[in-house]
Design a protein around this motif. Structure first.
Motif, PDB file in Angstrom:
ATOM      1  N   UNK A 253       0.835  -1.208   0.000  1.00 39.48           N
ATOM      2  CA  UNK A 253       0.000   0.000   0.000  1.00 39.48           C
ATOM      3  C   UNK A 253       0.862   1.246   0.000  1.00 39.48           C
ATOM      4  N   UNK A 254       1.887   1.239   0.820  1.00 37.16           N
ATOM      5  CA  UNK A 254       2.777   2.392   0.876  1.00 37.16           C
ATOM      6  C   UNK A 254       3.575   2.524  -0.427  1.00 37.16           C
ATOM      7  N   UNK A 255       4.091   1.406  -0.929  1.00 40.40           N
ATOM      8  CA  UNK A 255       4.881   1.439  -2.162  1.00 40.40           C
ATOM      9  C   UNK A 255       4.040   1.983  -3.315  1.00 40.40           C
ATOM     10  N   UNK A 256       2.791   1.528  -3.404  1.00 38.31           N
ATOM     11  CA  UNK A 256       1.922   1.970  -4.496  1.00 38.31           C
ATOM     12  C   UNK A 256       1.659   3.463  -4.433  1.00 38.31           C
ATOM     13  N   UNK A 257       1.299   3.934  -3.247  1.00 41.11           N
ATOM     14  CA  UNK A 257       0.966   5.349  -3.128  1.00 41.11           C
ATOM     15  C   UNK A 257       2.179   6.229  -3.397  1.00 41.11           C
ATOM     16  N   UNK A 258       3.320   5.844  -2.853  1.00 40.69           N
ATOM     17  CA  UNK A 258       4.507   6.666  -3.042  1.00 40.69           C
ATOM     18  C   UNK A 258       5.026   6.576  -4.470  1.00 40.69           C
ATOM     19  N   UNK A 259       4.829   5.431  -5.128  1.00 35.94           N
ATOM     20  CA  UNK A 259       5.204   5.319  -6.543  1.00 35.94           C
ATOM     21  C   UNK A 259       4.359   6.267  -7.386  1.00 35.94           C
ATOM     22  N   UNK A 260       3.074   6.381  -7.065  1.00 31.47           N
ATOM     23  CA  UNK A 260       2.207   7.320  -7.793  1.00 31.47           C
ATOM     24  C   UNK A 260       2.665   8.751  -7.542  1.00 31.47           C
ATOM     25  N   UNK A 261       3.043   9.077  -6.305  1.00 36.08           N
ATOM     26  CA  UNK A 261       3.575  10.416  -6.019  1.00 36.08           C
ATOM     27  C   UNK A 261       4.795  10.695  -6.904  1.00 36.08           C
ATOM     28  N   UNK A 493      13.589   9.789  -1.975  1.00 36.36           N
ATOM     29  CA  UNK A 493      14.016   8.401  -1.788  1.00 36.36           C
ATOM     30  C   UNK A 493      14.416   8.118  -0.353  1.00 36.36           C
ATOM     31  N   UNK A 494      15.136   9.052   0.287  1.00 32.81           N
ATOM     32  CA  UNK A 494      15.561   8.841   1.666  1.00 32.81           C
ATOM     33  C   UNK A 494      14.358   8.793   2.605  1.00 32.81           C
ATOM     34  N   UNK A 495      13.442   9.729   2.452  1.00 31.05           N
ATOM     35  CA  UNK A 495      12.264   9.728   3.310  1.00 31.05           C
ATOM     36  C   UNK A 495      11.436   8.462   3.079  1.00 31.05           C
ATOM     37  N   UNK A 496      11.361   8.008   1.830  1.00 33.26           N
ATOM     38  CA  UNK A 496      10.612   6.781   1.541  1.00 33.26           C
ATOM     39  C   UNK A 496      11.221   5.584   2.258  1.00 33.26           C
ATOM     40  N   UNK A 497      12.547   5.477   2.246  1.00 31.98           N
ATOM     41  CA  UNK A 497      13.229   4.356   2.907  1.00 31.98           C
ATOM     42  C   UNK A 497      13.001   4.410   4.419  1.00 31.98           C
ATOM     43  N   UNK A 498      13.181   5.594   4.995  1.00 35.57           N
ATOM     44  CA  UNK A 498      13.014   5.724   6.441  1.00 35.57           C
ATOM     45  C   UNK A 498      11.548   5.502   6.828  1.00 35.57           C
ATOM     46  N   UNK A 499      10.624   5.982   5.999  1.00 31.53           N
ATOM     47  CA  UNK A 499       9.211   5.735   6.270  1.00 31.53           C
ATOM     48  C   UNK A 499       8.918   4.244   6.248  1.00 31.53           C
ATOM     49  N   UNK A 500       9.508   3.525   5.298  1.00 31.09           N
ATOM     50  CA  UNK A 500       9.327   2.074   5.271  1.00 31.09           C
ATOM     51  C   UNK A 500       9.821   1.454   6.573  1.00 31.09           C
ATOM     52  N   UNK A 501      10.969   1.894   7.049  1.00 25.05           N
ATOM     53  CA  UNK A 501      11.517   1.389   8.313  1.00 25.05           C
ATOM     54  C   UNK A 501      10.548   1.648   9.467  1.00 25.05           C
ATOM     55  N   UNK A 502       9.944   2.826   9.485  1.00 27.93           N
ATOM     56  CA  UNK A 502       9.011   3.161  10.564  1.00 27.93           C
ATOM     57  C   UNK A 502       7.731   2.335  10.465  1.00 27.93           C
TER      58      UNK A 502
END
Length: 616
Positions: A253-261, A493-502
């Motif tokens: 869900x997160x990957x899809x939404x952020x990929x669209x962004x 990209x950095x925020x996406x990676x850290x968000x995934x970690x969170x």
């Protein structure tokens, strides 16, 4: 192949034996006279059923008990199923009772006495009974045959409480897609992957920057969400809960939404409009909102409406006005409404307008939910339980520097130091291109250490994790935007990676597991370490920041993804079932550093901790 022990006078003509045969399960009759000459059987797949010979019920009720792998020991009236960790305890429990005294209920009680949790599965409209008399037996049979079992399966495959858009624009027909998938042997995880691929295709369409590409992206986003609902409905329809299904669903869900962004930002760039700042801001706001949800829910002890105060009272009054329930579900922009908004705006406007409207809507929703939750928290007097304190500390993502500073004696602790932390974030933005940025970074790190210098036991200490998320993301975005605006894709990209970690930390804790290991949390710097590193790069100039932020993002992605994938693939159990509220997650300790220690104003939540549910 599972094996069933049929307790009592059983033969091939009993209802229980026929139902077991229809599921392809061999049954072994057991009574005081015959006993078990060969001892307890060892089923090939480890699943052992204990069924009362008098059992009468729907086939799907028995299927639910058989297949629901989320709980090593589970029961419905007249049936007990054990596998995995509960199998050895069952052997001991059975050995302590004469066979003549065996019943599924007595054996379940002995497991509970041995501190083995036995989950009583909710049946809803399905029938499962052990009638004592011929008349009761006939009555139970009549109720079994009086309803369309498949219609109930299809209806209950849809979550009872969902958002307005999901309920009326998706689930009205996605349930039939789920049944179609079941008939062709597709698994929920395969549907989850299909949903991801459709969304990625939509992101690629948005990246073209053409109107037809935007329209295609909007359609892809809608159909991806349909499949996103279908995978959970398929899991419930077929009782197929894989060990990593909930993780895949929530993560994708997160990957899809952020990929669209990202696709929208690339597409806008093709037309000369740089919206990367808006894209990364939307991602940061969304993640912070979800951490507010998760952190607050951890403090609620598993119940709704048990708080006092203005928030709970207002919620109770609003619940008496029916239309407000749907209104409150919509204005918090759960995933269905949010994706619908993105899809409509993408098809009809520009990426800039899409992001601006999304940011305004999400900011309003964040304020609405946060104010309501603060009002609910204020009446609390007792400190948070130690387990809750550990969870909140794990969600804080504290690194080695703040952890060391937290051991010092401070005149106060906790959320009081969020004020200088916020001031430091402002300073990082104001002095981003000045050497004074290092002083602001130092204040940030010291304040972060002071915040966690005491156990997070206060009634508002659940604000610490989302405050840290907002502070870290804002610092990275502000520093990059001021010093090297062309590096904002790297910051994304950095925020996406850290968000995934969170998010990964949240999903582990909600599933009853430990937080990511301290080696990983400290290895990627902790939240304060990353802010300090980005500030140092900003002080060094645009080129070091441009290169460094990409290197940090890639290195963090390799470390986080490798550890996360290994954790989930090697056998983590699925998340909670849909029948439990979000706050009912099992408490788990954390080895991430500290030793030993409804959205809005009560509006209904639409993001549960369900097996294939995700953060809305």
């Amino acid at each position: 192949m599972p094996t069933a022990l049929i307790l009592g006078a059983a033969n091939d003509e009993t209802f229980a034996a026929r139902v077991l045969a229809s599921l392809g399960i061999p049954g072994i009759p057991v009574d005081a006279g015959t006993g078990l000459p060969g001892g307890l059987p060892e089923p090939a797949d480890g699943r052992l059923l204990v069924v009362d010979a008098r059992f009468v019920g729907h086939t799907h009720a028995l299927r639910m008990a058989l297949l629901d792998s989320r709980f090593p020991a589970r029961a419905i009236p007249g049936v007990l199923v054990v596998d995995g960790d509960a199998r050895a305890a069952f052997t001991d429990a059975a050995a302590g009772l004469p066979i003549s005294a065996w019943t599924p209920e007595r054996l379940a009680d002995r497991l509970r006495d041995a501190d083995v949790p036995v989950r009583d599965l909710p049946l809803g409209e399905f029938v499962a009974e052990v009638p004592e008399t011929p008349d009761a037996h006939a009555d139970a049979l009549a109720r079994v045959t009086a309803v369309d079992e498949d219609a109930i399966r299809l209806r209950t495959a849809v979550k009872a409480r969902d958002g307005f858009f999901t309920t009326f624009a998706v689930s009205t027909w996605s349930r039939y897609v789920a049944r179609w998938c079941a008939g062709r042997g597709l698994t929920p995880n395969q549907v989850t992957v299909a949903s991801l691929l459709v969304a990625l295709a939509g992101a690629a369409g948005a990246a073209t920057g053409s109107r037809i590409g935007y329209v295609a992206a909007a359609l892809a986003l809608y159909f991806s969400f349909v499949l996103d609902c279908t995978d959970g409905q398929l899991a419930r329809y077929t009782v197929n809960y894989s060990r990593i299904g909930s993780w895949l669903d929530a993560t994708f869900d997160r990957v899809k939404e952020y990929a669209v962004y990202a696709g929208l930002a690339v597409g806008a760039g093709r037309n000369g409009d740089d919206v990367w700042l808006l894209a990364v801001s939307a991602m940061a706001l969304m993640t912070t909102r979800h951490i507010v949800d998760f952190a607050f829910n951890e403090t609620r002890g598993g119940g709704d409406g048990d708080e006092e105060g203005a928030g709970a009272k207002l919620s109770g009054r609003l619940n008496d006005v029916g239309w407000t329930v749907w209104a409150r579900r919509m204005i918090i922009l759960p995933i269905g409404e949010r994706w619908a908004l993105i899809a409509v705006l993408t098809a009809t406007t520009t990426p800039r307008i899409t992001f601006v409207v999304l940011l305004i809507g999400c900011a309003f929703a964040a304020c609405y939910t946060s104010v309501g939750r603060i009002l609910r928290s204020l009446p609390r007097r007792a400190p948070q339980e130690p387990a809750v304190q550990r969870v909140l500390f794990a969600l804080s993502d504290t690194g080695p520097i703040a952890a060391a500073l937290g051991k010092l004696r401070w005149p106060a602790g906790g959320i009081a130091y969020l004020v200088p932390l916020a001031a430091a974030v402002v300073g990082l933005g104001v002095f981003a291109d000045h050497p004074a940025v290092l002083g602001a970074a130092a204040v940030y790190v010291v304040a972060a250490g002071a915040v966690v210098s005491r156990p997070l036991a206060g009634r508002l200490d659940w604000l610490v994790p989302p405050a840290f998320r907002a502070a870290e993301y804002s610092a990275v975005i502000a520093l990059t935007a001021r010093v090297a605006p062309d590096a904002l894709p790297g910051a994304f990209g950095l925020v996406a990676v850290i968000a995934y970690h969170h998010y990964d930390t949240v999903y582990r804790l909600r599933g009853g597991h430990s937080a990511p290991p301290r080696a990983l949390v400290w290895g990627i710097g902790g939240q304060e370490g990353r802010v300090l590193l980005v500030a140092v790069l900003a002080a060094a100039g645009a080129t070091p920041l441009r290169t460094g932020i990409t290197v940090i993002a890639v290195a963090a992605a390799l470390a986080v993804l490798a550890e996360s994938i290994a954790f989930w693939v090697r056998g983590a159990t699925p998340d909670l079932d849909d029948s439990l509220p979000p706050a009912a997650a099992p408490r788990s300790g954390s080895d991430s550093g500290r030793p030993g220690v409804s959205p809005g104003t009560g509006s209904p939540t639409t993001s549960g901790a369900g097996t294939r549910a995700s953060a809305g």
